[in-house]
Design a protein around this motif. Structure first.
Motif, PDB file in Angstrom:
ATOM      1  N   HIS A  61       0.836  -1.211   0.000  1.00 52.45           N
ATOM      2  CA  HIS A  61       0.000   0.000   0.000  1.00 52.45           C
ATOM      3  C   HIS A  61       0.864   1.253   0.000  1.00 52.45           C
ATOM      4  O   HIS A  61       0.600   2.207  -0.744  1.00 52.45           O
ATOM      5  N   ARG A  62       1.910   1.266   0.808  1.00 51.44           N
ATOM      6  CA  ARG A  62       2.799   2.435   0.861  1.00 51.44           C
ATOM      7  C   ARG A  62       3.513   2.660  -0.470  1.00 51.44           C
ATOM      8  O   ARG A  62       3.573   3.787  -0.965  1.00 51.44           O
ATOM      9  N   ALA A  63       4.042   1.586  -1.022  1.00 46.41           N
ATOM     10  CA  ALA A  63       4.795   1.711  -2.280  1.00 46.41           C
ATOM     11  C   ALA A  63       3.898   2.181  -3.416  1.00 46.41           C
ATOM     12  O   ALA A  63       4.258   3.090  -4.182  1.00 46.41           O
ATOM     13  N   TRP A  64       2.712   1.580  -3.517  1.00 46.81           N
ATOM     14  CA  TRP A  64       1.789   1.949  -4.604  1.00 46.81           C
ATOM     15  C   TRP A  64       1.271   3.368  -4.422  1.00 46.81           C
ATOM     16  O   TRP A  64       1.130   4.119  -5.395  1.00 46.81           O
ATOM     17  N   SER A  65       0.996   3.750  -3.182  1.00 47.78           N
ATOM     18  CA  SER A  65       0.508   5.105  -2.904  1.00 47.78           C
ATOM     19  C   SER A  65       1.562   6.145  -3.287  1.00 47.78           C
ATOM     20  O   SER A  65       1.231   7.205  -3.835  1.00 47.78           O
ATOM     21  N   GLY A  66       2.826   5.851  -2.983  1.00 50.37           N
ATOM     22  CA  GLY A  66       3.900   6.771  -3.353  1.00 50.37           C
ATOM     23  C   GLY A  66       4.007   6.938  -4.857  1.00 50.37           C
ATOM     24  O   GLY A  66       4.170   8.059  -5.371  1.00 50.37           O
ATOM     25  N   LEU A  67       3.893   5.823  -5.585  1.00 48.76           N
ATOM     26  CA  LEU A  67       3.951   5.878  -7.051  1.00 48.76           C
ATOM     27  C   LEU A  67       2.776   6.672  -7.602  1.00 48.76           C
ATOM     28  O   LEU A  67       2.946   7.525  -8.498  1.00 48.76           O
ATOM     29  N   MET A  68       1.590   6.433  -7.075  1.00 49.30           N
ATOM     30  CA  MET A  68       0.415   7.141  -7.556  1.00 49.30           C
ATOM     31  C   MET A  68       0.449   8.622  -7.191  1.00 49.30           C
ATOM     32  O   MET A  68      -0.091   9.465  -7.905  1.00 49.30           O
ATOM     33  N   GLY A  69       1.103   8.950  -6.076  1.00 48.16           N
ATOM     34  CA  GLY A  69       1.279  10.355  -5.736  1.00 48.16           C
ATOM     35  C   GLY A  69       2.055  11.081  -6.820  1.00 48.16           C
ATOM     36  O   GLY A  69       1.705  12.208  -7.216  1.00 48.16           O
ATOM     37  N   LEU A  70       3.088  10.438  -7.332  1.00 52.25           N
ATOM     38  CA  LEU A  70       3.874  11.011  -8.431  1.00 52.25           C
ATOM     39  C   LEU A  70       3.026  11.116  -9.689  1.00 52.25           C
ATOM     40  O   LEU A  70       3.057  12.144 -10.399  1.00 52.25           O
ATOM     41  N   GLY A 104      -1.455  11.247   2.150  1.00 54.93           N
ATOM     42  CA  GLY A 104      -0.189  10.624   2.537  1.00 54.93           C
ATOM     43  C   GLY A 104       0.272  11.040   3.914  1.00 54.93           C
ATOM     44  O   GLY A 104       0.742  10.215   4.710  1.00 54.93           O
ATOM     45  N   LEU A 105       0.123  12.337   4.228  1.00 56.78           N
ATOM     46  CA  LEU A 105       0.545  12.835   5.540  1.00 56.78           C
ATOM     47  C   LEU A 105      -0.305  12.246   6.661  1.00 56.78           C
ATOM     48  O   LEU A 105       0.213  11.934   7.747  1.00 56.78           O
ATOM     49  N   MET A 106      -1.591  12.096   6.411  1.00 62.38           N
ATOM     50  CA  MET A 106      -2.460  11.487   7.421  1.00 62.38           C
ATOM     51  C   MET A 106      -2.074  10.038   7.666  1.00 62.38           C
ATOM     52  O   MET A 106      -2.053   9.562   8.816  1.00 62.38           O
ATOM     53  N   GLY A 107      -1.762   9.326   6.589  1.00 65.51           N
ATOM     54  CA  GLY A 107      -1.331   7.938   6.737  1.00 65.51           C
ATOM     55  C   GLY A 107      -0.025   7.833   7.497  1.00 65.51           C
ATOM     56  O   GLY A 107       0.132   6.977   8.370  1.00 65.51           O
ATOM     57  N   ALA A 108       0.913   8.731   7.178  1.00 69.11           N
ATOM     58  CA  ALA A 108       2.200   8.728   7.878  1.00 69.11           C
ATOM     59  C   ALA A 108       2.026   9.068   9.349  1.00 69.11           C
ATOM     60  O   ALA A 108       2.635   8.451  10.231  1.00 69.11           O
ATOM     61  N   GLY A 109       1.176  10.062   9.625  1.00 70.71           N
ATOM     62  CA  GLY A 109       0.936  10.467  11.009  1.00 70.71           C
ATOM     63  C   GLY A 109       0.316   9.351  11.823  1.00 70.71           C
ATOM     64  O   GLY A 109       0.667   9.157  13.001  1.00 70.71           O
TER      65      GLY A 109
END
Length: 301
Positions: A61-70, A104-109
């Protein structure tokens, strides 16, 4: 026109839908701590050595979310450059970027500091807005100039449409709150809760039952207000195909949504209907956002 932008937009929209479903999967499988309390690394590692299913789900989930953010940022910039003459483009581009960052920030927090159930429930709502913004950007690329529907509706209809949109978002939030408070199965059966019209609401279990009942009432009410929207559209604005098809799609989706929600209570494995439940409400919200967008148009581009 804009062939490359359209293709990229479709890919990004599908990718964002996967992000949304992955987030729901993380919640429903209890995988939020699958990478420990470190972010963006997983257990402090770029590629985690831990091979549990929870770690795989959270890490993917983290990896895919980062890619989709880009991808979202690229889509926003591309749309801004190619579709800036369309009134909604800049707003949707900003919304897409801001909400993917906020998401992303909410997930990280939540990973690093932890959050209350109220805040965690909001995370799904933010994801729904992020997904809708990306889809609407993609739609604008297909509508450019020649295909953008222009309609004229009454102020009352427009206000009611936005009321339905806002209320839908509230219902999304109540559903996410049910999941984060583990209140999904506190009521057996439907429409009664544990064979009671008014169950005992005392104690911790009573609090969870109250959350479940609140969501049920909110969801049923959403079906009613959407039915009213559909009847209003068919009776007064059936000459606008975008409104007719959109309102009909929303009505069908809310029926499917309710069916999926009830099936969660009876399914042997509730994961599949629960993910389908998240999928349909996200698409329903996106269609309502589209109807809201076209209802504000005054003239052709």
């Amino acid at each position: 026109m804009h062939k490359g932008l359209k293709i990229f937009g479709i890919i990004t929209s599908i990718g964002m839908l996967i992000v949304l479903l992955q987030g729901a999967l993380v919640t429903k499988t209890g995988s939020a701590d699958g990478c420990g309390a470190t972010w963006p690394l997983c257990f402090g590692e770029l590629v985690p050595q831990t091979q549990t299913m929870e770690t795989l789900i959270e890490y993917t989930h983290r990896a895919w979310s980062g890619l989709m953010g880009l991808f979202v940022i690229i889509l926003a910039i591309w749309s801004w450059n190619k579709l800036s003459h369309m009134r909604e483009t800049k707003f949707m581009a900003l919304m897409a970027v801001l909400f993917i960052i906020f998401q992303g920030l909410m997930g990280a927090g939540a990973v690093i500091w932890g959050n209350s159930d109220i805040v965690l429930a909001l995370h799904f709502g933010i994801s729904a807005i992020s997904f809708a913004s990306v889809v609407l950007l993609n739609i604008l690329a297909f509508e450019d100039k020649k295909h953008a529907p222009v309609i004229s509706v009454s102020k009352k209809y427009r206000n009611y449409l936005f009321f339905v949109l806002i209320y839908c978002y509230i219902v999304i939030y109540t559903g996410a709150y049910v999941k984060h408070t583990d209140a999904t199965h506190v009521c057996s059966g439907f429409p009664l809760c544990n064979n009671e019209f008014i169950p005992d609401l005392s104690g911790t279990l009573g609090y969870q039952i109250g959350i479940q009942l609140t969501h049920r009432v909110a969801a049923i009410s959403l079906s009613i207000v959407i039915l009213i929207l559909w009847i209003w559209t068919i009776s007064k604005f059936r000459h606008y195909k975008s409104l007719v098809w959109g309102s009909t799609a929303v009505l069908v989706l809310v029926i499917i949504q309710g069916t999926a929600g009830v099936s969660i209570l009876y399914a042997d494995t509730y994961l599949t209907p629960a993910l389908f439940h998240s999928l349909t409400i996200s698409i329903l919200f996106t269609v309502l956002c589209y109807l809201g967008m076209v209802s504000t148009r005054k003239k052709s581009y």
